[in-house]
Scaffold this motif. Sequence first.
Motif, PDB file in Angstrom:
ATOM      1  N   UNK A 118       0.830  -1.219   0.000  1.00 42.07           N
ATOM      2  CA  UNK A 118       0.000   0.000   0.000  1.00 42.07           C
ATOM      3  C   UNK A 118       0.854   1.256   0.000  1.00 42.07           C
ATOM      4  N   UNK A 119       0.229   2.394  -0.319  1.00 33.97           N
ATOM      5  CA  UNK A 119       0.933   3.673  -0.364  1.00 33.97           C
ATOM      6  C   UNK A 119       1.535   3.998   1.004  1.00 33.97           C
ATOM      7  N   UNK A 120       2.688   4.695   0.989  1.00 32.50           N
ATOM      8  CA  UNK A 120       3.432   5.000   2.202  1.00 32.50           C
ATOM      9  C   UNK A 120       2.835   6.249   2.869  1.00 32.50           C
ATOM     10  N   UNK A 121       2.675   6.202   4.177  1.00 29.98           N
ATOM     11  CA  UNK A 121       2.184   7.341   4.941  1.00 29.98           C
ATOM     12  C   UNK A 121       3.368   8.166   5.435  1.00 29.98           C
ATOM     13  N   UNK A 129       0.190  14.805   7.873  1.00 34.76           N
ATOM     14  CA  UNK A 129       0.496  13.540   7.222  1.00 34.76           C
ATOM     15  C   UNK A 129      -0.019  13.568   5.781  1.00 34.76           C
ATOM     16  N   UNK A 130       0.513  12.634   4.997  1.00 32.42           N
ATOM     17  CA  UNK A 130       0.090  12.476   3.601  1.00 32.42           C
ATOM     18  C   UNK A 130       0.461  11.071   3.151  1.00 32.42           C
ATOM     19  N   UNK A 131      -0.253  10.579   2.171  1.00 32.45           N
ATOM     20  CA  UNK A 131       0.045   9.282   1.561  1.00 32.45           C
ATOM     21  C   UNK A 131       0.610   9.524   0.170  1.00 32.45           C
ATOM     22  N   UNK A 132       1.688   8.781  -0.172  1.00 31.08           N
ATOM     23  CA  UNK A 132       2.326   8.971  -1.472  1.00 31.08           C
ATOM     24  C   UNK A 132       2.623   7.608  -2.090  1.00 31.08           C
ATOM     25  N   UNK A 133       2.177   7.362  -3.324  1.00 28.33           N
ATOM     26  CA  UNK A 133       2.558   6.132  -4.025  1.00 28.33           C
ATOM     27  C   UNK A 133       3.971   6.285  -4.600  1.00 28.33           C
ATOM     28  N   UNK A 134       4.717   5.192  -4.605  1.00 31.83           N
ATOM     29  CA  UNK A 134       6.101   5.234  -5.077  1.00 31.83           C
ATOM     30  C   UNK A 134       6.526   3.856  -5.577  1.00 31.83           C
ATOM     31  N   UNK A 135       7.498   3.843  -6.479  1.00 29.81           N
ATOM     32  CA  UNK A 135       8.111   2.606  -6.958  1.00 29.81           C
ATOM     33  C   UNK A 135       9.620   2.746  -6.865  1.00 29.81           C
ATOM     34  N   UNK A 136      10.283   1.669  -6.439  1.00 26.35           N
ATOM     35  CA  UNK A 136      11.738   1.616  -6.318  1.00 26.35           C
ATOM     36  C   UNK A 136      12.227   0.418  -7.133  1.00 26.35           C
ATOM     37  N   UNK A 137      13.153   0.660  -8.038  1.00 23.28           N
ATOM     38  CA  UNK A 137      13.668  -0.399  -8.901  1.00 23.28           C
ATOM     39  C   UNK A 137      15.119  -0.694  -8.509  1.00 23.28           C
ATOM     40  N   UNK A 138      15.374  -1.943  -8.138  1.00 24.87           N
ATOM     41  CA  UNK A 138      16.680  -2.373  -7.654  1.00 24.87           C
ATOM     42  C   UNK A 138      17.315  -3.353  -8.644  1.00 24.87           C
ATOM     43  N   UNK A 139      18.648  -3.345  -8.679  1.00 23.09           N
ATOM     44  CA  UNK A 139      19.403  -4.240  -9.558  1.00 23.09           C
ATOM     45  C   UNK A 139      20.439  -4.983  -8.734  1.00 23.09           C
ATOM     46  N   UNK A 140      20.457  -6.321  -8.860  1.00 27.23           N
ATOM     47  CA  UNK A 140      21.413  -7.143  -8.125  1.00 27.23           C
ATOM     48  C   UNK A 140      22.794  -7.056  -8.776  1.00 27.23           C
ATOM     49  N   UNK A 267      13.744   5.617  -9.172  1.00 25.95           N
ATOM     50  CA  UNK A 267      12.786   5.965  -8.116  1.00 25.95           C
ATOM     51  C   UNK A 267      11.685   6.808  -8.765  1.00 25.95           C
ATOM     52  N   UNK A 268      10.455   6.378  -8.609  1.00 25.48           N
ATOM     53  CA  UNK A 268       9.318   7.090  -9.198  1.00 25.48           C
ATOM     54  C   UNK A 268       8.306   7.389  -8.101  1.00 25.48           C
ATOM     55  N   UNK A 269       7.889   8.639  -8.023  1.00 26.82           N
ATOM     56  CA  UNK A 269       6.899   9.067  -7.034  1.00 26.82           C
ATOM     57  C   UNK A 269       5.590   9.405  -7.739  1.00 26.82           C
ATOM     58  N   UNK A 270       4.490   8.980  -7.150  1.00 23.74           N
ATOM     59  CA  UNK A 270       3.174   9.304  -7.680  1.00 23.74           C
ATOM     60  C   UNK A 270       2.652  10.615  -7.115  1.00 23.74           C
ATOM     61  N   UNK A 271       1.373  10.822  -7.265  1.00 23.50           N
ATOM     62  CA  UNK A 271       0.737  12.058  -6.787  1.00 23.50           C
ATOM     63  C   UNK A 271       0.436  11.910  -5.291  1.00 23.50           C
ATOM     64  N   UNK A 272       1.038  12.742  -4.429  1.00 24.67           N
ATOM     65  CA  UNK A 272       0.762  12.629  -2.994  1.00 24.67           C
ATOM     66  C   UNK A 272      -0.643  13.098  -2.648  1.00 24.67           C
ATOM     67  N   UNK A 273      -1.204  12.479  -1.607  1.00 21.61           N
ATOM     68  CA  UNK A 273      -2.563  12.815  -1.158  1.00 21.61           C
ATOM     69  C   UNK A 273      -2.467  13.307   0.286  1.00 21.61           C
ATOM     70  N   UNK A 274      -2.722  14.599   0.563  1.00 22.90           N
ATOM     71  CA  UNK A 274      -2.610  15.106   1.933  1.00 22.90           C
ATOM     72  C   UNK A 274      -3.795  14.689   2.786  1.00 22.90           C
TER      73      UNK A 274
END
Length: 459
Positions: A118-121, A129-140, A267-274
């Motif tokens: 779920x989105x991070x608080x 506080x606010x909730x923000x969607x995000x994606x993190x791409x890692x490489x081994x 690192x990709x951030x979505x639209x934050x929701x306050x």
Amino acid sequence: MPFQEDLVPQKADARRPDAAPPFDYRRTVQIMTSLIKKFLIYIIIPLLLFLIIKAAFFMSESGHIYLHENTWMGKINVYYEPGVHGKIPLFSRVTRYAQVWTVDFGTKFAGTQIRQKPAITLRFADTYTAKIPATFRYKLPQNPDKIKMIHREFRDFHNLIDSQLIPISRDVIVNTATQYTGEEFFQGGLNQFKRELEDQLRNGLYQTELKKVEVEEMELTSLVSLGDQEKSNTSYVWKTVPILGHDGKRIHQRNPLDDYGIEVIQVTLGVPVPEPALENLLTEKKRLEVDEIEKTREFFLVLEEQKIQLAKKEKESALLQKQLDIVQDELKIKKATKEGELAIAVVVAKTRKEEELAIALATTKAQKEEELIVAQEEEKIQLAMKERELAIVKKEQEIQLAKKAKELAIVQKEQEIQLAKKATELAIVEDEQKIKLAKKGEDLALAQKQLEIVQAEMT
């Protein structure tokens, strides 16, 4: 009776040529057994070969890292490229790791190499506080020794994601949020937030300290005031501030991903929701800004109209001055004409006293008429100048009144903002008091229960 004889069934004659032969079950079983024995070798042998090949070989695919543990020989091999590799049945274990993996928080991306959460608080320094969607791409890493270290400590790729990649992603973004206030984040701070987030994921968290920081809230008066003055309200919040080194750069902590050679490639951030309180504050501030811009535009339109009126007055004054010059020129012409006529009269009636008297009377009359005309024109000019000065003073008074009315409206808007903020703080304090009262009630109930247990034990 003929009717009864027709209803009785008749036995079939075995010797009749059109009768069906009886079914031979024994012969059918013998035929099936013979077929099974005949084709058994064609079924068992391919099946055994398939099982042997599957147990003795495995295939590596592109985009994955395969770690082969040979417990019989005590060796570990790492494969990065696609191919076919041998293994010892019952004494080998193959573990597959994805070379690139995406950790998703609330973006609902339907990918294969992804783990969704779920989105991070986020909690900012000013407690919003606010909730923000995000994606993190890692490489081994491409280093076999690093892959072996990862396998020794995590034993499985999903354990690596759940116990390392997801906690680090959440911890870094939550810690970075404490370095901002809610208004800073939503009013242009998202890009800087993303840069600092990527920097900390690649180089480690900042070393921070808790400080009481002064925050200036700019008021919307600089556009309206003629002196271009700015007003601000000063408040204080506790923020985690990065510690700077001797070179002026931020000091980083040890990055746990460096030990395993894991890289953050995106690192990709979505639209934050306050939260509702913060959203209401931002909406109210935006509304006030729009109202202030509209009122400023109206003010400048009025000011421009006043400038146009002043320019018209100045043009009329110039026209009056031009007319006055024309009148003076006409007076000079008349004066010259009369002087000529007087000179002619003097030359014609030079020896006559009557002519002298007439000349004297004409001269006196002309002078008086000239003085009267000049006095009248000067009086007109003085009246026009007084009317123009009075109009200018009146316009200046109107400008001063408009300015004072504007400043009064701005002060009222500032008071409304302060009242809204105090109401929000009062609501937060009331919520905290309710939580404390609830906690005290729970403690009192627990103490009462313990007292009842002690009394029960004593009885």
